[in-house]
Design a protein around this motif. Structure first.
Motif, short mmCIF file in Angstrom:
data_model
loop_
_atom_site.label_atom_id
_atom_site.label_comp_id
_atom_site.label_asym_id
_atom_site.label_seq_id
_atom_site.Cartn_x
_atom_site.Cartn_y
_atom_site.Cartn_z
N UNK A 17 -85.92 0.26 19.65
CA UNK A 17 -84.97 -0.16 18.63
C UNK A 17 -84.38 -1.51 18.96
N UNK A 18 -84.10 -1.76 20.25
CA UNK A 18 -83.55 -3.04 20.67
C UNK A 18 -84.54 -4.17 20.41
N UNK A 19 -85.82 -3.92 20.72
CA UNK A 19 -86.82 -4.96 20.50
C UNK A 19 -87.02 -5.21 19.02
N UNK A 20 -86.85 -4.16 18.18
CA UNK A 20 -86.97 -4.32 16.74
C UNK A 20 -85.87 -5.22 16.21
N UNK A 21 -84.64 -5.05 16.74
CA UNK A 21 -83.53 -5.90 16.33
C UNK A 21 -83.78 -7.34 16.73
N UNK A 22 -84.28 -7.55 17.97
CA UNK A 22 -84.58 -8.90 18.43
C UNK A 22 -85.67 -9.53 17.58
N UNK A 23 -86.64 -8.71 17.17
CA UNK A 23 -87.73 -9.20 16.34
C UNK A 23 -87.21 -9.68 14.98
N UNK A 24 -86.25 -8.94 14.41
CA UNK A 24 -85.67 -9.34 13.12
C UNK A 24 -84.97 -10.68 13.24
N UNK A 25 -84.24 -10.91 14.35
CA UNK A 25 -83.56 -12.17 14.57
C UNK A 25 -84.57 -13.30 14.71
N UNK A 26 -85.67 -13.04 15.44
CA UNK A 26 -86.70 -14.05 15.62
C UNK A 26 -87.34 -14.40 14.29
N UNK A 27 -87.58 -13.40 13.45
CA UNK A 27 -88.15 -13.64 12.13
C UNK A 27 -87.25 -14.53 11.31
N UNK A 28 -85.95 -14.30 11.37
CA UNK A 28 -85.01 -15.12 10.61
C UNK A 28 -85.06 -16.56 11.08
N UNK A 29 -85.10 -16.80 12.38
CA UNK A 29 -85.21 -18.15 12.92
C UNK A 29 -86.52 -18.78 12.49
N UNK A 30 -87.58 -17.98 12.50
CA UNK A 30 -88.89 -18.48 12.08
C UNK A 30 -88.87 -18.89 10.62
N UNK A 31 -88.20 -18.12 9.77
CA UNK A 31 -88.07 -18.48 8.36
C UNK A 31 -87.40 -19.84 8.22
N UNK A 32 -86.33 -20.05 8.99
CA UNK A 32 -85.61 -21.33 8.94
C UNK A 32 -86.51 -22.46 9.43
N UNK A 33 -87.23 -22.23 10.51
CA UNK A 33 -88.13 -23.25 11.04
C UNK A 33 -89.16 -23.68 10.00
N UNK A 34 -89.74 -22.71 9.32
CA UNK A 34 -90.81 -23.01 8.37
C UNK A 34 -90.27 -23.71 7.13
N UNK A 35 -89.07 -23.35 6.74
CA UNK A 35 -88.45 -24.05 5.61
C UNK A 35 -88.17 -25.51 5.98
N UNK A 36 -87.64 -25.73 7.17
CA UNK A 36 -87.37 -27.10 7.62
C UNK A 36 -88.67 -27.90 7.77
N UNK A 37 -89.72 -27.24 8.23
CA UNK A 37 -91.01 -27.90 8.36
C UNK A 37 -91.51 -28.39 7.01
N UNK A 38 -91.42 -27.54 5.99
CA UNK A 38 -91.87 -27.94 4.65
C UNK A 38 -91.02 -29.09 4.12
N UNK A 39 -89.72 -29.02 4.33
CA UNK A 39 -88.83 -30.07 3.84
C UNK A 39 -89.15 -31.41 4.48
N UNK A 40 -89.42 -31.42 5.76
CA UNK A 40 -89.74 -32.67 6.44
C UNK A 40 -91.14 -33.16 6.08
N UNK A 41 -92.11 -32.26 6.15
CA UNK A 41 -93.51 -32.68 6.03
C UNK A 41 -93.95 -32.91 4.59
#
Length: 366
Positions: A17-41
């Motif tokens: 359950x703890x790793x699942x929570x950490x995974x959700x946080x990582x996914x959220x950061x990944x979403x932000x990264x990919x949005x910023x990548x599209x905006x820049x590129x």
């Protein structure tokens, strides 16, 4: 003995359950990264601005706020040698709402230019009735920008905003009420009021959230009651919930989680627009606010966040040799959390409880 066995059964479940929570946080950061990548590129122009039409100052300011949420300065995003900071620190506008967003950006990232000039423009735009500008949406942005820059906002400005609330609890973007109240304006006004010191249980704020409840449907927030969810409405509603610190509230937690999942589900997975937020109106307009929302930042927060999120390189810049290298296709973002690991963990916990309970039951009945 039973306790040792139970502990051995429960430990993997809790770790899962703890790793699942950490995974959700990582996914959220990944979403932000990919949005910023599209905006820049895909969207950053040679002069550093974001987007080629519409309101580039506003869109660029929103991206700078997203970079601040990612722990980055505006200079981190650049087209060649010219950065987003180079653009933002030289632009000017006479529009109140645009200046509100520009002031929010400059209060968030130190390299986007000074706040004093824009703040003075906004203060000068205040009318005798306490309103900044000529519409409620711009008025709320002006207040948010001024508060982010540490500027005072008078009681008359707060009273004016509160007086414009409709019976439904919502606000209309224009004072003439030509279009009726909408969730975008309402969510922005809620944040503006909170920035002036209004508490989450303030009667006006509470009534505003009642309106936002009325536009929640199908796992996300729409623009008005009966409307389907859309990314822009969803983003602003999420920010208002975060601004009021209602993320742990029993009545809002599930809605917030669903709204965040809805937004992530609108992120394009592959192709030229990978990372952008799909929208029937404008992918750019839907994506510029997305990084801040994915990283849990409302408009009531300013300054650069601690802990920098890495920015993803553009595909062309990632090639290090003359031989083309395969660029991995980004996995579909924003899918609901895989329930199978969660169910497996719950099953292990249930098995452990049953293991202890059954011997004790026999002892009581024998």
């Amino acid at each position: 003995m039973h306790r040792r066995i139970v502990a051995s059964l429960l430990a993997p479940s809790f770790l899962l359950l703890a790793s699942l929570s950490a995974s959700a946080q990582t996914t959220t950061s990944s979403n932000a990264q990919r949005a910023l990548q599209w905006l820049q590129c895909s969207q950053q122009q040679a002069n550093g601005q974001i987007g080629s039409g519409g309101n580039p100052i506003a869109r660029s300011s929103e991206v700078a706020i997203g970079l601040a949420a990612a722990g980055r300065q505006a200079s981190a995003m650049h087209a060649g040698v010219v950065s987003l900071a180079d653009y933002l620190k030289t632009v000017t506008s006479t529009d109140v709402g645009t200046n509100g967003e520009l002031l929010l950006a400059r209060a968030s990232v130190a390299d986007a230019g000074p706040t004093a000039t824009v703040a003075a423009q906004l203060q000068a735009a205040k009318g005798a009735n306490g309103e900044y500008g000529g519409d409620i949406y711009s008025d709320a942005l002006a207040i948010l920008g001024l508060r982010a820059a540490g500027q005072a906002v008078g009681d008359d400005a707060v009273a004016f905003l509160k007086a414009q609330q409709k019976a439904s609890g919502g606000w209309s973007a224009d004072n003439a009420d030509q279009y009726g109240e909408d969730s975008n304006t309402t969510a922005l006004v809620i944040q503006a009021l909170i920035s002036t010191g209004a508490a989450a249980d303030d009667a006006t704020v509470t009534k505003g959230f009642t309106y936002l409840q009325s536009v929640f449907a199908s796992g996300g927030f729409g623009s008005s009651p009966g409307s389907p969810p859309d990314p822009n409405s969803d983003e602003l509603a999420i920010q208002s919930i975060l601004a009021a610190h209602l993320e742990s509230d029993a009545g809002w937690k599930t809605k917030l989680n669903q709204a965040q999942s809805y937004l992530a589900g609108q992120q394009i997975a592959s192709g030229a627009d990978a990372g952008a937020i799909a929208s029937a109106y404008s992918k750019l307009f839907a994506t510029t606010d997305a990084p801040a929302v994915f990283l849990g930042r409302p408009f009531t927060v300013s300054g650069v966040a601690e802990g920098a999120v890495p920015l993803l390189a553009c595909a062309a810049a990632a090639t290090t040799s003359a031989t083309p290298t395969a660029v991995p296709v980004l996995a579909q973002t924003g899918r609901g959390i895989d329930s199978r690991p969660l169910l497996g963990g719950a099953a292990l916990i249930a098995l452990a409880v049953l293991f202890v309970w059954r011997p004790r039951k026999r002892a009581r009945t024998s």
